[in-house]
Design a protein around this motif. Sequence first.
Motif, short mmCIF file in Angstrom:
data_model
loop_
_atom_site.label_atom_id
_atom_site.label_comp_id
_atom_site.label_asym_id
_atom_site.label_seq_id
_atom_site.Cartn_x
_atom_site.Cartn_y
_atom_site.Cartn_z
N GLU A 247 0.80 -1.22 0.00
CA GLU A 247 0.00 0.00 0.00
C GLU A 247 0.84 1.27 0.00
N SER A 248 2.13 1.16 0.26
CA SER A 248 2.98 2.35 0.33
C SER A 248 3.50 2.78 -1.03
N ARG A 249 3.27 1.97 -2.07
CA ARG A 249 3.78 2.28 -3.40
C ARG A 249 2.66 2.25 -4.43
N PRO A 250 2.73 3.11 -5.45
CA PRO A 250 1.73 3.05 -6.53
C PRO A 250 1.80 1.71 -7.26
N ALA A 251 0.68 1.28 -7.80
CA ALA A 251 0.63 0.01 -8.53
C ALA A 251 1.12 0.18 -9.97
N LEU A 252 1.52 -0.93 -10.58
CA LEU A 252 1.83 -0.94 -12.00
C LEU A 252 0.57 -0.66 -12.81
N THR A 253 0.75 -0.13 -13.99
CA THR A 253 -0.40 0.10 -14.87
C THR A 253 -0.74 -1.14 -15.69
#
Length: 274
Positions: A247-253
């Motif tokens: 949850e601390s990092r943006p997800a891949l697209t």
Amino acid sequence: MNEQELREGLRSEMAGMTPPPPLSTTAALGAARRTHFRRRAVWASFGSAVVVLAVAGFAAVATPDGHVYQPAGQGPLAPPDTKEPWPTGPDGQPQEDRTARAGSKYEQGIHLLAKAVSIVPAGFTAPEDPPGRSDPTLRTHQAQFEAEVNGVDVWSYLSSVAVAKGKGTGRVIVEVYDAPNPLPTEPCELAQKFWGMRGECRVETVGAARVGVVVRPSDDDRLDQWSAYRHPDGSVVFVAQGVRLDESRPALTKLPFSVPQLAALAVDERFHLK
């Protein structure tokens, strides 16, 4: 105080309470793995000496309060009346729990991690934890004793690799089971055993091999897709991918692998540990 006043007082207390924060994806990942996957009752059919316990799961798991648990954490001890020791470690003494922390099994886990890093596709990177970090989260590995089956120690090996592109970070997981293990042979039935997760499965053909691939989980967002293959010698390989690491990092697209590529990786000889 009468009954009506008591009820109003309770309502007032509950209204003033702050609800606990929701579990992060990473916390749920570790917790669900501990409670689902490692308690497969099917091991019990392979002899009276086989006892399966819930154990501490894989990789570093972040809890809602921000604490991070290390991979290969100590699992629950055997019941007090057990007569079965853990496997012998390289020092000639029984292990303290299911997880190997030295020796050939531990080295096999490191080997699997290196192979998992090697499959990261072009356009993606596999970031590393800072040197000396005691609680790695980006690259983790574990070797774990599962059970003794017909006089043979059966082990599983797990590796998790963070996969990044742009601002997003996802995850690739490889898990391998020694033979003889009681996991199913039918491709989709086997795929549905991964971490106790279920979903929309289809069979992909890779050469002469038939691989089960869950292309869409039913109601579980820990991972997005995973493949499963049982080699003719009985060893089992799972390869999974997810757009989010935690949850601390943006997800891949987008996911790193297509469905055919994910199926081919389950058959890849790099993960056929012997």
